[in-house]
Design a protein around this motif. Structure first.
Motif, short mmCIF file in Angstrom:
data_model
loop_
_atom_site.label_atom_id
_atom_site.label_comp_id
_atom_site.label_asym_id
_atom_site.label_seq_id
_atom_site.Cartn_x
_atom_site.Cartn_y
_atom_site.Cartn_z
N ARG A 92 12.14 6.46 -19.57
CA ARG A 92 11.08 6.92 -18.36
C ARG A 92 10.89 8.37 -18.40
NH1 ARG A 92 12.65 2.90 -13.27
NH2 ARG A 92 12.13 0.95 -14.41
N ALA A 93 9.83 8.76 -18.33
CA ALA A 93 9.57 10.23 -17.83
C ALA A 93 10.16 10.34 -16.34
CB ALA A 93 7.92 10.56 -17.94
N VAL A 241 1.62 -2.72 5.97
CA VAL A 241 1.17 -2.05 4.60
C VAL A 241 2.72 -1.87 3.79
CG1 VAL A 241 -0.89 -0.85 5.61
CG2 VAL A 241 1.53 0.43 5.38
N ALA A 242 2.42 -1.74 2.65
CA ALA A 242 3.57 -1.54 1.52
C ALA A 242 3.22 -0.41 0.67
CB ALA A 242 3.48 -2.67 0.59
N VAL A 243 4.39 0.16 0.29
CA VAL A 243 4.61 1.16 -0.62
C VAL A 243 5.46 0.66 -1.92
CG1 VAL A 243 5.04 3.70 -1.16
CG2 VAL A 243 4.21 2.96 1.22
N SER A 244 4.77 0.58 -2.79
CA SER A 244 5.69 0.25 -4.09
C SER A 244 5.15 0.50 -5.58
CB SER A 244 5.75 -1.38 -3.98
OG SER A 244 6.58 -1.81 -5.04
N THR A 245 5.94 0.13 -6.42
CA THR A 245 5.35 0.42 -7.92
C THR A 245 5.12 -0.97 -8.31
OG1 THR A 245 7.67 0.19 -8.62
CG2 THR A 245 6.76 2.39 -8.31
N ASN A 246 5.35 -2.01 -7.61
CA ASN A 246 5.26 -3.45 -8.05
C ASN A 246 4.07 -4.25 -7.21
OD1 ASN A 246 5.77 -6.13 -9.10
ND2 ASN A 246 7.78 -5.69 -9.76
N ARG A 247 2.98 -4.17 -7.60
CA ARG A 247 1.86 -4.98 -6.98
C ARG A 247 2.26 -6.33 -6.75
NH1 ARG A 247 -3.48 -3.54 -6.75
NH2 ARG A 247 -4.86 -5.27 -6.37
N GLN A 248 2.69 -6.93 -7.90
CA GLN A 248 3.00 -8.37 -7.99
C GLN A 248 3.58 -8.96 -6.61
OE1 GLN A 248 0.94 -10.59 -9.80
NE2 GLN A 248 1.92 -12.07 -8.33
N ARG A 249 4.97 -8.22 -6.78
CA ARG A 249 5.89 -8.41 -5.72
C ARG A 249 5.50 -8.43 -4.28
NH1 ARG A 249 10.94 -6.44 -8.65
NH2 ARG A 249 11.39 -8.28 -10.25
N VAL A 250 4.73 -7.33 -4.03
CA VAL A 250 4.08 -7.08 -2.85
C VAL A 250 3.39 -8.41 -2.38
CG1 VAL A 250 2.56 -5.69 -1.55
CG2 VAL A 250 4.19 -4.74 -2.91
N GLN A 251 2.40 -8.59 -3.44
CA GLN A 251 1.54 -9.72 -3.03
C GLN A 251 2.34 -10.99 -2.84
OE1 GLN A 251 -1.15 -9.76 -6.29
NE2 GLN A 251 -2.78 -11.09 -5.15
N ASP A 252 3.33 -11.26 -3.67
CA ASP A 252 4.11 -12.64 -3.29
C ASP A 252 4.82 -12.37 -2.18
OD1 ASP A 252 3.51 -13.24 -5.93
OD2 ASP A 252 5.49 -12.55 -6.92
N PHE A 253 5.08 -11.35 -1.46
CA PHE A 253 5.73 -11.23 -0.32
C PHE A 253 4.79 -11.41 0.78
CE2 PHE A 253 7.24 -9.09 3.64
CZ PHE A 253 8.55 -9.44 3.68
N ASP A 265 6.83 4.41 -12.19
CA ASP A 265 8.10 4.37 -12.36
C ASP A 265 8.67 5.65 -12.86
OD1 ASP A 265 7.16 4.79 -15.14
OD2 ASP A 265 7.83 2.98 -16.04
N TRP A 266 7.96 6.77 -13.06
CA TRP A 266 8.34 8.15 -13.49
C TRP A 266 8.82 8.89 -12.03
CZ3 TRP A 266 4.76 10.91 -11.20
CH2 TRP A 266 3.27 10.57 -11.26
N VAL A 267 8.76 8.30 -11.00
CA VAL A 267 9.23 8.69 -9.89
C VAL A 267 10.67 8.02 -9.46
CG1 VAL A 267 8.83 9.49 -7.27
CG2 VAL A 267 6.94 9.21 -9.08
N GLY A 268 11.64 8.74 -9.42
CA GLY A 268 12.93 8.26 -9.21
C GLY A 268 12.93 8.10 -7.52
N GLY A 269 13.58 6.91 -7.00
CA GLY A 269 13.44 6.76 -5.57
C GLY A 269 14.12 7.70 -4.79
N ARG A 270 14.91 8.47 -5.33
CA ARG A 270 15.49 9.97 -4.46
C ARG A 270 14.60 11.00 -4.66
NH1 ARG A 270 18.70 7.49 -8.10
NH2 ARG A 270 19.30 9.03 -10.09
N TYR A 271 13.70 10.86 -5.40
CA TYR A 271 12.71 12.04 -5.53
C TYR A 271 11.25 11.69 -5.13
CZ TYR A 271 16.41 13.54 -8.63
OH TYR A 271 17.78 13.97 -9.26
N SER A 272 11.26 10.48 -4.39
CA SER A 272 9.88 9.90 -4.00
C SER A 272 9.19 10.42 -2.87
CB SER A 272 9.73 8.35 -4.11
OG SER A 272 10.83 7.97 -3.27
N LEU A 273 9.91 11.27 -1.97
CA LEU A 273 9.39 11.45 -0.67
C LEU A 273 7.95 12.12 -0.87
CD1 LEU A 273 9.16 12.38 2.36
CD2 LEU A 273 10.68 14.52 1.97
N PRO A 274 7.56 13.01 -1.81
CA PRO A 274 6.19 13.48 -1.90
C PRO A 274 5.32 12.63 -2.56
CG PRO A 274 7.52 14.45 -3.45
CD PRO A 274 8.64 13.70 -2.76
N SER A 275 5.73 11.50 -2.65
CA SER A 275 4.60 10.38 -3.25
C SER A 275 4.20 9.34 -2.04
CB SER A 275 5.55 9.25 -4.02
OG SER A 275 6.29 8.46 -3.41
N ALA A 276 3.72 8.28 -2.07
CA ALA A 276 3.25 7.51 -1.15
C ALA A 276 4.45 7.11 -0.35
CB ALA A 276 2.58 6.30 -1.61
#
Ligand code: F6P
Length: 543
Positions: A92-93, A241-253, A265-276
């Motif tokens: 991954r980038a 509301v959900a914040v995720s990289t996985n649309r399908q699982r959000v829907q399944d939930f 996927d190029w945003v690591g969890g611990r680096y993700s604060l400035p994302s959604a």
């Protein structure tokens, strides 16, 4: 690429230099150079960073910069910013820096215009946040949302809660955030039991949307909401509301993908604060302030990307950490924010630093022959002073420490901020210079007490000072540490962007779960310690 960094001439030179420097004292280093305090300092965006109270000379800095050159730090930085797949084990980038690129920037990675993607999500977030903050978005019963509950763990919790606490002074729409992370049922219970479901919005944050803790808490929240609002399933869409990289699982939930904010996927969890992942923060402080935070991150990114190593503040601090870890045998690093608003900053940094650099093989899988990943810890000043500073001042170990402070307070109550800051200045000076036996004796101290009162000094610290804790300086501070971590990872030739070490525990927890709850379970396959503990647990639970 260097195969074993310890075999390089640059590493050897640092080793010899460390041996020569042993015995040097900060008292002497300062006495020999009256301008040391001004010289060994740097500016990165709005952060003034004084590293003069570290156990270094100009020669140390020169040798560390040479080591950085040897591992091609500058080229690695450029590779990260350009979207190279530096996260090799996941192919991954590593592009958290793209999350804060301005709208008019361009960055095409793997054929995709990353900046356009990032700003499309930011725009959706801003529009949603505005609707919630203005009351246009209403709950199922028509009530205005007043509480946001962020459900997530690790990077999906620590960043948002830390930032929410840090930027509390900027909350301006009457929205309060709460955070649930632990799968201990106490956490969700205590967090939501006194809330009104009609005015509560849950933001379920999970990069993978498969994390046990988060899904269990989200299920409980959903159950609580439906119970409180009369059981109409339609309520979920107004309150989740959900914040995720996985649309399908959000829907399944069961969360409408219309109510999902994505990242990549190029945003690591611990680096993700400035994302959604920072959505709850945006709900509390608004999109403009959130944008100022991103601009702060970006200012530090630009400093890191464009400044030569000798003046590159995150690079220098990362190199200093390597110096202490590998050449002066300091296994831990304290981070001491003199700002109550930053009380969750050390906890956040623990994941950022230790999940990133807690690795024992190099990028190509070779076991390392040197220590990596120091232990980060800390508490806000002055609380720490009355707890663990004794060990920092008079203990036997070497504990490098970062002191973080702001000149302007948010609440200037009498002389309290000046008193607070006088502690900040006093501690770094006391750690560095201490008090000699002669000085203690000269105060009239009884001879037998003198050794107890001697303060050896020579304890290193870095002072990081900004004019004021704003969204912008906050973003700069977080990015500073992200890039410190990157620098260390580059020297150690490890991958700071994967986290395989947390997987085994997750797998085993799933294996053990039926052994706790099932009937006629067979504990024979489990080790004797764990089997005894489980049997005892079962008895106490009446099973
Ligand atoms: O603890 C491991 C980890 O994968 C972290 O890296 C991550 O931040 C956390 O779990 C939560 O993951 P997710 O956002 O996918 O729920």
């Amino acid at each position: 690429m260097v195969t074993d960094v310890t075999a390089t001439a640059e590493w050897q030179a640092l080793r010899e230099h460390a041996a020569q420097l042993r015995g040097a004292h900060l008292r002497e280093l300062f006495a020999a150079d009256p301008h040391r305090g001004e010289r060994l300092a740097g500016q990165a965006a709005d952060l003034y960073v004084d590293y003069s109270k570290n156990l270094v000379t100009d020669e140390t800095v020169r040798l560390l910069a040479a080591l950085a050159g040897r591992v091609r730090l500058t080229e690695r930085i450029a590779a990260m910013f350009s979207g190279a797949h530096l996260n090799a084990t996941e192919d991954r980038a590593v592009l958290h820096t793209a999350l804060r690129l301005p709208r008019d920037a361009t960055l095409v990675v793997d054929g995709q215009d990353v900046v356009a993607d990032v700003h499309a999500v930011l725009d959706r977030m801003a529009s949603f946040a505005e609707r919630v903050r203005s009351g246009q978005w209403q709950g199922h019963t028509g009530a205005r949302i007043s509480t946001v509950v962020n459900i997530g763990i690790g990077g999906s919790d620590l960043g948002p809660v830390m930032a929410y606490e840090a930027l509390k002074a900027y909350r301006d729409a009457g929205i309060t955030c709460r955070f649930v992370s632990n799968i201990d049922p106490t956490d969700i219970h205590d967090t939501i039991h006194d809330l009104d479901p009609a005015s509560t919005l849950f933001v379920v944050v999970s990069k993978t949307f498969s994390t046990q803790e988060t899904l269990a808490n989200a299920r409980q929240a959903r159950h609580w909401l439906l119970e409180g609002l009369g059981g109409d399933e339609a309520a979920v869409a107004r309150h989740f509301v959900a914040v995720s990289t996985n649309r399908q699982r959000v829907q399944d939930f069961g969360i409408d993908p219309e109510n999902m904010f994505g990242f990549w996927d190029w945003v690591g969890g611990r680096y993700s604060l400035p994302s959604a992942v920072g959505l709850s923060v945006m709900l509390a402080i608004g999109a403009d302030r959130f944008g100022e935070m991103l601009a702060g991150y970006h200012a530090m990114d630009e400093h890191f990307r464009t400044t030569p190593v000798e003046r590159n503040v995150p690079a220098l601090l990362g190199l200093l950490n390597v110096w202490y870890t590998n050449f002066l045998d300091a296994p831990t690093h304290a981070v001491l924010p003199y700002s109550q608003y930053l009380h969750r900053f050390p906890a956040y940094l623990q994941q950022l630093t230790m999940e990133s650099n807690g690795k024992s093989v190099t990028v190509d899988g070779t076991p390392v022959t040197y220590r990596t990943g120091e232990i980060f810890w800390g508490e806000p000043g002055t609380n720490g002073q009355h707890a663990f500073y004794q060990l920092m001042h008079q203990g036997t170990g070497l504990i490098p420490a970062d002191f973080v402070a702001f000149s302007e307070p948010h609440h200037d109550l009498g002389d309290m901020h000046d008193l607070f800051m006088s502690n900040f200045f006093a501690q770094t000076a006391a750690l560095a210079f201490g008090r000699t036996a002669e000085e203690v004796a000269a105060e009239g101290t009884a001879a037998e007490l003198v050794p107890h009162k001697v303060m050896p000094g020579n304890h290193p610290s870095t002072s990081i000072v900004a004019p004021r804790l704003t969204p912008a300086t906050f973003g700069q501070l977080v990015a500073l540490y992200e890039h410190i971590v990157f620098t260390e990872g580059a020297i150690w030739d490890i991958n700071p962007f994967d986290q395989w070490g947390v997987e085994l525990g997750k797998v085993m927890a799933n294996q053990f779960a039926p052994l706790l709850t099932g009937t006629d379970v067979d504990l024979a396959a489990v080790d004797s310690s764990t089997a005894t503990l489980i049997a005892r647990y079962r008895r106490q639970r009446g099973r």
